[in-house]
Scaffold this motif. Structure first.
Motif, mmCIF file in Angstrom:
data_model
loop_
_atom_site.group_PDB
_atom_site.id
_atom_site.type_symbol
_atom_site.label_atom_id
_atom_site.label_comp_id
_atom_site.label_asym_id
_atom_site.label_seq_id
_atom_site.Cartn_x
_atom_site.Cartn_y
_atom_site.Cartn_z
ATOM 1 N N ASP A 1 39.463 39.672 40.002
ATOM 2 C CA ASP A 1 40.076 38.853 38.953
ATOM 3 C C ASP A 1 39.737 39.393 37.570
ATOM 4 O O ASP A 1 40.571 39.367 36.662
ATOM 5 C CB ASP A 1 39.619 37.401 39.083
ATOM 6 C CG ASP A 1 40.016 36.793 40.427
ATOM 7 O OD1 ASP A 1 41.099 37.132 40.935
ATOM 8 O OD2 ASP A 1 39.234 35.991 40.963
ATOM 9 N N TYR B 1 40.420 34.993 43.427
ATOM 10 C CA TYR B 1 41.362 33.885 43.269
ATOM 11 C C TYR B 1 42.796 34.405 43.210
ATOM 12 O O TYR B 1 43.737 33.676 43.510
ATOM 13 C CB TYR B 1 41.060 33.108 41.987
ATOM 14 C CG TYR B 1 39.704 32.424 41.987
ATOM 15 C CD1 TYR B 1 39.446 31.365 42.865
ATOM 16 C CD2 TYR B 1 38.700 32.822 41.121
ATOM 17 C CE1 TYR B 1 38.203 30.732 42.880
ATOM 18 C CE2 TYR B 1 37.461 32.203 41.124
ATOM 19 C CZ TYR B 1 37.218 31.166 42.000
ATOM 20 O OH TYR B 1 35.993 30.540 42.013
ATOM 21 N N THR B 2 42.941 35.643 42.793
ATOM 22 C CA THR B 2 44.283 36.195 42.578
ATOM 23 C C THR B 2 44.687 37.137 43.714
ATOM 24 O O THR B 2 45.403 38.106 43.492
ATOM 25 C CB THR B 2 44.340 36.948 41.233
ATOM 26 O OG1 THR B 2 43.295 37.936 41.186
ATOM 27 C CG2 THR B 2 44.172 35.996 40.066
ATOM 28 N N LEU C 1 46.049 41.034 42.894
ATOM 29 C CA LEU C 1 47.190 41.357 42.045
ATOM 30 C C LEU C 1 46.923 42.518 41.092
ATOM 31 O O LEU C 1 47.869 43.159 40.616
ATOM 32 C CB LEU C 1 47.612 40.115 41.251
ATOM 33 C CG LEU C 1 48.167 38.965 42.094
ATOM 34 C CD1 LEU C 1 48.582 37.805 41.196
ATOM 35 C CD2 LEU C 1 49.338 39.421 42.952
#
Length: 281
Positions: free
Chosen positions: A65, A121-122, A129
């Protein structure tokens, strides 16, 4: 010195007729290296973050993240300062899309070509991501090097044919898990398509030329080196690296070289770059 002024000094050096022989060779090599390093600005930021961000993250935010945040800020800075245009950003966004689709397929449980071992979290479909920015970094390099080295291309194949080869390259990354790996057949097709294509560039004050195919292979080699560095830092891992790190198989060099062909094809469709590409009638 502001970066734009530095770029202007690199792109428009004073003529040096006094440089000859070995002195000219050394000077052009040094300037070429500086321009290449500058063209890798976005990639350097990403890889510097990989080194500096601890594996456990920062202030409770997981490493992937934090890397995503760094990459987004770097991309915003490139656009805000005019180092990249909105049209170039569109091409770079396409790299994100094709990169994420490939990543999601490759890390899926049914395929398992590589994995991202740390939590985030991503993460979407097992893919952090930020990984899309690594593909975007290749596109950013090509765009920046094009301008800094005053690149021009001669005898480029028809765009429809180059696009067909690029699509086949991308498709093979998926289909080789089911119907066999045809990369060498596609590489042979690319060899024929780009056999006459040359790229001219200015390391210093004189134009130099090289075969386009050699450029693809050289860029692919340096990406392979960067991949070794990334896996050494534990950003992602191949199955044979889960117990202890080992060098990424040299066969990946061919994959990256083919990916560079695809990347160049996307970049070559940008309007201001098309103006410097000669396609024979």
């Amino acid at each position: 010195m502001p970066l734009h002024a530095f770029d202007a000094a690199l792109s428009n050096p004073a003529p040096r007729p006094d440089l000859t022989g070995l002195r000219r060779g050394v000077a052009e090599f040094v300037f070429f290296g500086i321009k290449e390093a500058r063209a890798c600005l976005f990639a350097v930021v990403i890889f510097a973050a990989m080194v500096l961000v601890p594996r456990e993250g920062v202030l409770g935010l997981p490493r992937y993240d934090v890397l995503l945040l760094v990459a987004v800020l770097a991309q915003w800075a490139m656009l805000a300062t005019g180092l990249e245009t909105r049209d170039e950003l569109k091409a770079i966004t396409l790299f994100h899309v094709v990169g994420f689709a490939l990543e999601a397929f490759k890390v899926s449980p049914a395929i398992g070509s590589w994995s991202y071992p740390d939590p985030a979290y991503t993460k979407v479909l097992g893919v952090p991501l930020f990984s899309g920015f690594m593909y975007a970094a290749v596109g950013s390099y090509v765009i920046q090097a094009w301008r800094l080295l005053d690149v021009r291309v001669r005898h480029h194949p028809p765009y429809w044919l180059a696009t067909l080869v690029a699509v086949l390259i991308y498709a093979n990354f998926f289909t080789h898990h089911f119907i066999g790996d045809y990369r060498w057949y596609i590489a042979a097709a690319a060899l024929g398509v780009y056999a006459r294509t040359t790229v001219s560039f200015r390391p210093l004050d004189r134009e130099r030329r090289m075969p386009m195919l050699l450029a693809f292979v050289l860029i692919g080699f340096f990406i392979w080196l960067a991949e070794n560095f990334s896996t050494l830092m534990g950003v992602w891992a191949y199955p044979d690296q889960l117990g202890a790190w080992s060098t990424v198989h040299v066969g990946k060099w061919s994959s990256w070289s083919l990916l560079v062909v695809m990347t160049f094809t996307i970049v070559a469709h940008l309007k201001h770059i098309k103006e410097r590409i000669h396609v024979p009638d």
